[in-house]
Design a protein around this motif. Structure first.
Motif, mmCIF file in Angstrom:
data_model
loop_
_atom_site.group_PDB
_atom_site.id
_atom_site.type_symbol
_atom_site.label_atom_id
_atom_site.label_comp_id
_atom_site.label_asym_id
_atom_site.label_seq_id
_atom_site.Cartn_x
_atom_site.Cartn_y
_atom_site.Cartn_z
ATOM 1 N N LEU A 26 0.741 -0.863 -0.033
ATOM 2 C CA LEU A 26 -0.228 -0.120 0.094
ATOM 3 C C LEU A 26 0.606 1.436 0.073
ATOM 4 O O LEU A 26 0.595 2.075 -0.416
ATOM 5 C CB LEU A 26 -0.702 0.300 1.441
ATOM 6 C CG LEU A 26 -1.675 0.942 1.273
ATOM 7 C CD1 LEU A 26 -2.518 1.510 0.571
ATOM 8 C CD2 LEU A 26 -2.649 1.365 3.034
ATOM 9 N N ALA A 27 1.989 1.589 0.747
ATOM 10 C CA ALA A 27 2.928 2.152 1.142
ATOM 11 C C ALA A 27 3.595 3.177 -0.613
ATOM 12 O O ALA A 27 3.432 3.766 -1.104
ATOM 13 C CB ALA A 27 3.875 2.055 2.213
ATOM 14 N N ARG A 28 4.095 2.170 -0.799
ATOM 15 C CA ARG A 28 4.846 1.756 -2.597
ATOM 16 C C ARG A 28 4.049 2.035 -3.628
ATOM 17 O O ARG A 28 4.122 2.654 -3.878
ATOM 18 C CB ARG A 28 4.966 0.377 -2.447
ATOM 19 C CG ARG A 28 6.059 -0.002 -1.579
ATOM 20 C CD ARG A 28 7.201 -0.979 -2.605
ATOM 21 N NE ARG A 28 6.367 -2.039 -2.342
ATOM 22 C CZ ARG A 28 6.217 -3.305 -1.574
ATOM 23 N NH1 ARG A 28 6.884 -3.602 -0.561
ATOM 24 N NH2 ARG A 28 5.428 -4.341 -2.350
ATOM 25 N N ALA A 29 2.711 1.852 -3.004
ATOM 26 C CA ALA A 29 1.261 1.781 -4.565
ATOM 27 C C ALA A 29 1.133 3.343 -4.451
ATOM 28 O O ALA A 29 1.007 3.872 -5.249
ATOM 29 C CB ALA A 29 0.344 1.107 -4.357
ATOM 30 N N VAL A 30 0.930 4.181 -3.142
ATOM 31 C CA VAL A 30 0.507 5.080 -2.877
ATOM 32 C C VAL A 30 1.747 6.635 -3.552
ATOM 33 O O VAL A 30 1.564 7.190 -3.897
ATOM 34 C CB VAL A 30 0.268 5.846 -1.592
ATOM 35 C CG1 VAL A 30 0.337 7.102 -1.171
ATOM 36 C CG2 VAL A 30 -0.807 4.923 -0.773
ATOM 37 N N ARG A 31 3.074 5.923 -3.241
ATOM 38 C CA ARG A 31 4.126 6.861 -3.095
ATOM 39 C C ARG A 31 4.549 6.810 -4.908
ATOM 40 O O ARG A 31 4.513 8.285 -5.775
ATOM 41 C CB ARG A 31 5.337 6.470 -2.599
ATOM 42 C CG ARG A 31 4.945 6.716 -1.621
ATOM 43 C CD ARG A 31 6.419 6.335 -1.095
ATOM 44 N NE ARG A 31 6.731 6.141 0.820
ATOM 45 C CZ ARG A 31 6.539 5.216 1.343
ATOM 46 N NH1 ARG A 31 6.845 4.022 0.516
ATOM 47 N NH2 ARG A 31 6.421 5.312 2.543
ATOM 48 N N PHE A 32 3.997 5.530 -6.158
ATOM 49 C CA PHE A 32 3.439 5.412 -6.682
ATOM 50 C C PHE A 32 2.581 6.376 -7.502
ATOM 51 O O PHE A 32 2.995 7.246 -8.429
ATOM 52 C CB PHE A 32 2.965 3.739 -7.492
ATOM 53 C CG PHE A 32 3.612 3.877 -9.109
ATOM 54 C CD1 PHE A 32 4.039 3.231 -9.259
ATOM 55 C CD2 PHE A 32 1.926 3.908 -9.231
ATOM 56 C CE1 PHE A 32 4.742 3.739 -10.864
ATOM 57 C CE2 PHE A 32 1.760 2.835 -11.062
ATOM 58 C CZ PHE A 32 2.789 3.278 -11.615
ATOM 59 N N CYS A 33 1.822 6.489 -6.923
ATOM 60 C CA CYS A 33 0.318 7.086 -7.692
ATOM 61 C C CYS A 33 0.342 8.751 -7.536
ATOM 62 O O CYS A 33 0.897 9.294 -8.565
ATOM 63 C CB CYS A 33 -0.952 7.221 -6.671
ATOM 64 S SG CYS A 33 -1.426 5.940 -7.043
ATOM 65 N N LEU A 34 1.521 9.278 -6.369
ATOM 66 C CA LEU A 34 2.199 10.190 -6.593
ATOM 67 C C LEU A 34 2.974 10.427 -7.592
ATOM 68 O O LEU A 34 2.665 12.079 -7.634
ATOM 69 C CB LEU A 34 3.283 10.459 -4.564
ATOM 70 C CG LEU A 34 1.639 10.604 -3.357
ATOM 71 C CD1 LEU A 34 2.437 10.434 -2.189
ATOM 72 C CD2 LEU A 34 0.562 11.536 -3.615
ATOM 73 N N ASP A 35 3.652 9.827 -7.723
ATOM 74 C CA ASP A 35 5.220 9.810 -8.539
ATOM 75 C C ASP A 35 4.366 9.767 -9.884
ATOM 76 O O ASP A 35 4.709 10.379 -11.103
ATOM 77 C CB ASP A 35 5.982 8.797 -8.963
ATOM 78 C CG ASP A 35 6.858 8.771 -7.569
ATOM 79 O OD1 ASP A 35 7.345 9.903 -6.766
ATOM 80 O OD2 ASP A 35 7.315 7.566 -6.942
ATOM 81 N N GLN A 36 3.389 10.079 -10.259
ATOM 82 C CA GLN A 36 2.600 9.487 -10.934
ATOM 83 C C GLN A 36 1.298 11.104 -11.889
ATOM 84 O O GLN A 36 0.542 11.429 -12.179
ATOM 85 C CB GLN A 36 1.566 8.427 -11.819
ATOM 86 C CG GLN A 36 2.399 7.390 -11.615
ATOM 87 C CD GLN A 36 3.426 7.360 -12.909
ATOM 88 O OE1 GLN A 36 3.069 7.511 -13.999
ATOM 89 N NE2 GLN A 36 4.366 6.973 -12.393
ATOM 90 N N GLY A 37 1.243 12.155 -10.676
ATOM 91 C CA GLY A 37 1.123 13.145 -10.811
ATOM 92 C C GLY A 37 -0.219 13.172 -9.783
ATOM 93 O O GLY A 37 -0.939 14.452 -10.030
ATOM 94 N N VAL A 38 -0.429 11.309 -9.327
ATOM 95 C CA VAL A 38 -2.301 11.693 -8.468
ATOM 96 C C VAL A 38 -1.986 11.855 -7.446
ATOM 97 O O VAL A 38 -1.075 11.561 -6.313
ATOM 98 C CB VAL A 38 -2.294 9.799 -8.569
ATOM 99 C CG1 VAL A 38 -3.918 9.900 -8.419
ATOM 100 C CG2 VAL A 38 -2.609 9.595 -10.165
ATOM 101 N N GLU A 39 -2.908 12.833 -6.331
ATOM 102 C CA GLU A 39 -2.273 13.129 -5.540
ATOM 103 C C GLU A 39 -4.208 13.125 -4.333
ATOM 104 O O GLU A 39 -4.033 13.659 -3.452
ATOM 105 C CB GLU A 39 -2.520 15.234 -5.425
ATOM 106 C CG GLU A 39 -0.399 15.422 -5.763
ATOM 107 C CD GLU A 39 -0.489 16.719 -5.906
ATOM 108 O OE1 GLU A 39 -1.453 16.780 -5.358
ATOM 109 O OE2 GLU A 39 0.956 17.101 -6.498
#
Length: 260
Positions: free
Chosen positions: A51-64
């Protein structure tokens, strides 16, 4: 035992992660499970790490913006703390059907702007999306990450999870992401397969029974939906997302897909 006193998966999970938002029945169930299956705690932590890695991945894709379905109580390693460590303005809408989890979430989030907790059934997307905690917080004209982490395996086979996911996907803007993890007894290692079968059998007596689905059933959730693009490395154990690790699998599959 009264319904409100029966063990609940969200609260058992909270206990295994070291959280405090659980009841005596949850602690008793968790201790009994861990006495026979001490590796269950590793499953909880590995899923939380995904979950933590996926949330950071989403942020890296510009999703906030995050819609966390079946979130339980915002326990150890919660989404809003992970996201806001990088993006202080990130918005998070937690949704769960379990009343104690949502009550605790309200207590924890009382002074936190831009984060909500809603009691709703993820199997009813229209109700979830129309709830004030979701509709008034998230802007669906912009990308949103829908997190369904360790939640779909509590949805019964009679419920069409493909249709449920498609309903959420249908309101998502291009660039949105869908994050899923799901326990399964369909494993190459026969010992791991037997262990996952045992978990399913034990949870059958709880307030929140779990259901196993095959790898093919889980892969088809993405393959059969033209509105979702499965991202590398595809459907893998949570320990191997987003890249293979030298760790033993735990019997929980993970995947992230994009709305193209």
């Amino acid at each position: 035992m009264a319904e409100e006193e029966r063990a609940n998966a969200a609260r058992v999970y909270d206990y295994m992660l070291g959280g405090a938002h659980n009841l005596g029945s949850d602690r008793d169930t968790a201790r009994a499970l861990l006495a026979d299956f001490p590796w269950l705690q590793r499953i909880a932590w590995e899923n939380r790490g995904f979950l933590a890695r996926a949330v950071r991945f989403c942020l890296d894709q510009g999703v906030e913006q995050f819609l966390d379905l079946g979130s339980g109580a915002p326990t150890v390693g919660n989404v809003h703390e992970i996201a806001r460590a990088r993006r202080p303005g990130a918005r998070i809408a937690y949704v769960d059907i379990e009343p104690v989890a949502v009550e605790h979430a309200h207590e924890l989030l009382a002074e936190v702007d831009g984060v909500t907790a809603t009691r709703a059934d993820l199997r009813r997307p229209a109700d979830v999306l129309a709830s004030p905690g979701v509709a008034d917080l998230l802007d669906f004209s912009r990308p949103v990450a829908v997190l369904v982490v360790a939640a779909l395996h509590f949805v019964a086979p009679d419920d069409d999870i493909a249709a449920v996911l498609a309903a959420y996907r249908s309101v998502l803007a291009p660039g949105s992401l869908v994050v899923v993890s799901h326990g399964s007894a369909d494993q190459d290692d026969p010992e791991l397969a037997a262990a996952m079968d045992t978990i399913t059998a034990v949870m059958a007596a709880s307030e929140t029974p779990a259901y196993s689905r095959t790898r093919r059933e889980l892969a088809d959730l993405f393959a059969d939906d033209p509105g979702l693009e499965l991202l590398p490395p595809g459907l893998v154990d949570v320990t191997a997302w987003p890249a293979p690790e030298q760790r033993e699998p735990v019997g929980v599959y993970a995947a992230v897909a994009r709305v193209p």
